[in-house]
Design a protein around this motif. Structure first.
Motif, mmCIF file in Angstrom:
data_model
loop_
_atom_site.group_PDB
_atom_site.id
_atom_site.type_symbol
_atom_site.label_atom_id
_atom_site.label_comp_id
_atom_site.label_asym_id
_atom_site.label_seq_id
_atom_site.Cartn_x
_atom_site.Cartn_y
_atom_site.Cartn_z
ATOM 1 N N ILE A 128 16.881 13.117 0.736
ATOM 2 C CA ILE A 128 16.307 11.941 0.088
ATOM 3 C C ILE A 128 16.016 10.857 1.119
ATOM 4 C CG2 ILE A 128 16.828 10.042 -1.496
ATOM 5 C CD1 ILE A 128 18.162 12.041 -3.307
ATOM 6 N N ASP A 129 16.917 10.681 2.094
ATOM 7 C CA ASP A 129 16.679 9.709 3.169
ATOM 8 C C ASP A 129 15.394 10.037 3.919
ATOM 9 O OD1 ASP A 129 18.931 8.279 2.558
ATOM 10 O OD2 ASP A 129 20.179 9.169 4.121
ATOM 11 N N ALA A 130 15.178 11.342 4.161
ATOM 12 C CA ALA A 130 13.963 11.746 4.870
ATOM 13 C C ALA A 130 12.723 11.457 4.035
ATOM 14 C CB ALA A 130 14.030 13.241 5.209
ATOM 15 N N GLN A 131 12.813 11.701 2.719
ATOM 16 C CA GLN A 131 11.685 11.399 1.845
ATOM 17 C C GLN A 131 11.404 9.897 1.812
ATOM 18 O OE1 GLN A 131 9.685 13.397 0.447
ATOM 19 N NE2 GLN A 131 10.681 15.381 0.290
ATOM 20 N N ILE A 132 12.473 9.093 1.769
ATOM 21 C CA ILE A 132 12.304 7.634 1.750
ATOM 22 C C ILE A 132 11.670 7.146 3.046
ATOM 23 C CG2 ILE A 132 13.583 5.460 1.818
ATOM 24 C CD1 ILE A 132 15.503 6.686 -0.236
ATOM 25 N N ALA A 133 12.108 7.731 4.164
ATOM 26 C CA ALA A 133 11.547 7.323 5.456
ATOM 27 C C ALA A 133 10.051 7.594 5.510
ATOM 28 C CB ALA A 133 12.260 8.065 6.589
ATOM 29 N N ARG A 134 9.605 8.698 4.873
ATOM 30 C CA ARG A 134 8.182 9.043 4.917
ATOM 31 C C ARG A 134 7.382 8.353 3.817
ATOM 32 N NH1 ARG A 134 10.247 14.344 5.884
ATOM 33 N NH2 ARG A 134 9.886 14.889 3.712
ATOM 34 N N ARG A 135 7.977 8.219 2.612
ATOM 35 C CA ARG A 135 7.174 7.786 1.463
ATOM 36 C C ARG A 135 7.840 6.702 0.622
ATOM 37 N NH1 ARG A 135 6.729 13.283 2.055
ATOM 38 N NH2 ARG A 135 4.612 14.049 2.388
ATOM 39 N N GLY A 136 8.861 6.038 1.150
ATOM 40 C CA GLY A 136 9.572 5.041 0.357
ATOM 41 C C GLY A 136 8.679 3.907 -0.103
ATOM 42 N N LEU A 137 7.829 3.420 0.805
ATOM 43 C CA LEU A 137 6.943 2.315 0.468
ATOM 44 C C LEU A 137 6.026 2.689 -0.688
ATOM 45 C CD1 LEU A 137 5.545 -0.415 0.985
ATOM 46 C CD2 LEU A 137 4.172 0.732 2.747
ATOM 47 N N TRP A 138 5.435 3.885 -0.616
ATOM 48 C CA TRP A 138 4.480 4.284 -1.652
ATOM 49 C C TRP A 138 5.170 4.672 -2.943
ATOM 50 C CZ3 TRP A 138 0.300 2.141 -0.569
ATOM 51 C CH2 TRP A 138 -0.096 2.001 0.765
ATOM 52 N N ALA A 139 6.450 5.040 -2.851
ATOM 53 C CA ALA A 139 7.209 5.268 -4.087
ATOM 54 C C ALA A 139 7.382 3.957 -4.853
ATOM 55 C CB ALA A 139 8.577 5.875 -3.766
ATOM 56 N N VAL A 140 7.639 2.882 -4.128
ATOM 57 C CA VAL A 140 7.761 1.561 -4.756
ATOM 58 C C VAL A 140 6.423 1.144 -5.360
ATOM 59 C CG1 VAL A 140 8.302 -0.870 -4.389
ATOM 60 C CG2 VAL A 140 9.616 0.886 -3.190
ATOM 61 N N VAL A 141 5.342 1.328 -4.588
ATOM 62 C CA VAL A 141 4.013 0.976 -5.099
ATOM 63 C C VAL A 141 3.705 1.779 -6.365
ATOM 64 C CG1 VAL A 141 1.532 1.036 -4.609
ATOM 65 C CG2 VAL A 141 3.135 0.321 -2.830
ATOM 66 N N GLY A 142 3.968 3.084 -6.319
ATOM 67 C CA GLY A 142 3.673 3.934 -7.464
ATOM 68 C C GLY A 142 4.469 3.563 -8.697
ATOM 69 N N GLN A 143 5.737 3.213 -8.511
ATOM 70 C CA GLN A 143 6.554 2.835 -9.666
ATOM 71 C C GLN A 143 5.981 1.626 -10.375
ATOM 72 O OE1 GLN A 143 8.981 -0.182 -9.462
ATOM 73 N NE2 GLN A 143 8.860 0.090 -11.668
ATOM 74 N N ARG A 144 5.398 0.705 -9.613
ATOM 75 C CA ARG A 144 4.846 -0.515 -10.219
ATOM 76 C C ARG A 144 3.626 -0.225 -11.087
ATOM 77 N NH1 ARG A 144 8.086 -5.258 -9.223
ATOM 78 N NH2 ARG A 144 9.763 -4.229 -8.107
#
Length: 235
Positions: A128-144
């Motif tokens: 999960i840390d690796a996924q966050i490092a690669r796509r954490g920013l866009w996960a936040v954008v997508g959730q919004r």
């Protein structure tokens, strides 16, 4: 079962208990604010309006705190539009939204990060840390963009899973911009919901909801596929 297994099980129980207390606290806050309505939003709005030229900055700060206390964002954004109009109000709403996201993520990280990792186990937590490092920013954008998703609760969860604060701030700013305009514009148009501004806001909301639902579906499928591929590779 060995002593190490007993110790690992005991640690899992403790981590689970901490996360349960954390979740119960958030649910309790949600009930008090959204259901029981212990905070008088109208009184808060009147007090902020009385501050004069400093009102926009005061509203950003107070609204950020109220958002972290799980006051529904559309209510706060609508109040911003009512007080400051659609243009300034949108920027005030965005400032408050970024403040709420950053504060929630910080508190979530402090309260739940260690327990979340303990419950997941070291191997899954590292993935999960690796996924966050690669796509954490866009996960936040997508959730919004996901319709109906409570932003503050999501921000607490992102914080517990270790999303960096800068990603929360930038992601909240990018992802919240359309909805900030929508709810602020509706608040500014509250006296005449047949005005073009209100119709524009409703149209933007519909477009954002469709994009969000589609992106969420694609994102979940992609996340599951990568997770399965990683597990099969390690097997």
């Amino acid at each position: 079962m060995t002593d190490n297994d007993d110790l690992a099980t005991d640690r899992r129980w403790r981590h689970g208990a901490r996360l349960a207390v954390y979740a119960a606290f958030l649910l309790g806050m949600f009930y008090l604010v959204a259901v029981a309505r212990v905070i008088d939003i109208d009184a808060v709005r009147a007090a902020i309006e009385a501050t004069g030229p400093a009102a926009p900055l005061v509203y950003v700060a107070v609204s950020a705190l109220l958002g972290a206390a799980l006051v529904p964002g559309p209510i706060l954004a609508g109040g911003s539009g009512l007080l400051f109009g659609p243009l300034l109000g949108t920027f005030v709403t965005l400032g408050a939204t970024v403040g709420t996201a950053t504060l929630c993520a910080f508190l979530g990280r402090r309260a739940g990060r260690r327990s979340a990792r303990g419950m997941l186990g070291a191997e899954r937590a590292e993935r999960i840390d690796a996924q966050i490092a690669r796509r954490g920013l866009w996960a936040v954008v997508g959730q919004r963009f996901i319709p109906g998703a409570p932003d503050a609760l999501a921000s607490y969860t992102f914080g517990a899973f270790g999303v960096p604060l800068w990603q929360m701030a930038v992601g909240a700013f990018i992802g919240s911009a359309p909805r900030a305009f929508v709810y602020t514009a509706l608040g500014a148009s509250i006296g005449d919901l047949s005005a073009p501004l209100a119709y524009t806001a409703i149209t933007v909301w519909c477009v954002v909801a469709i994009i969000g639902a589609f992106a969420a579906h694609r994102g979940i499928r992609s996340w599951r596929r990568r997770d399965r591929d990683t597990e099969s590779t390690q097997a």
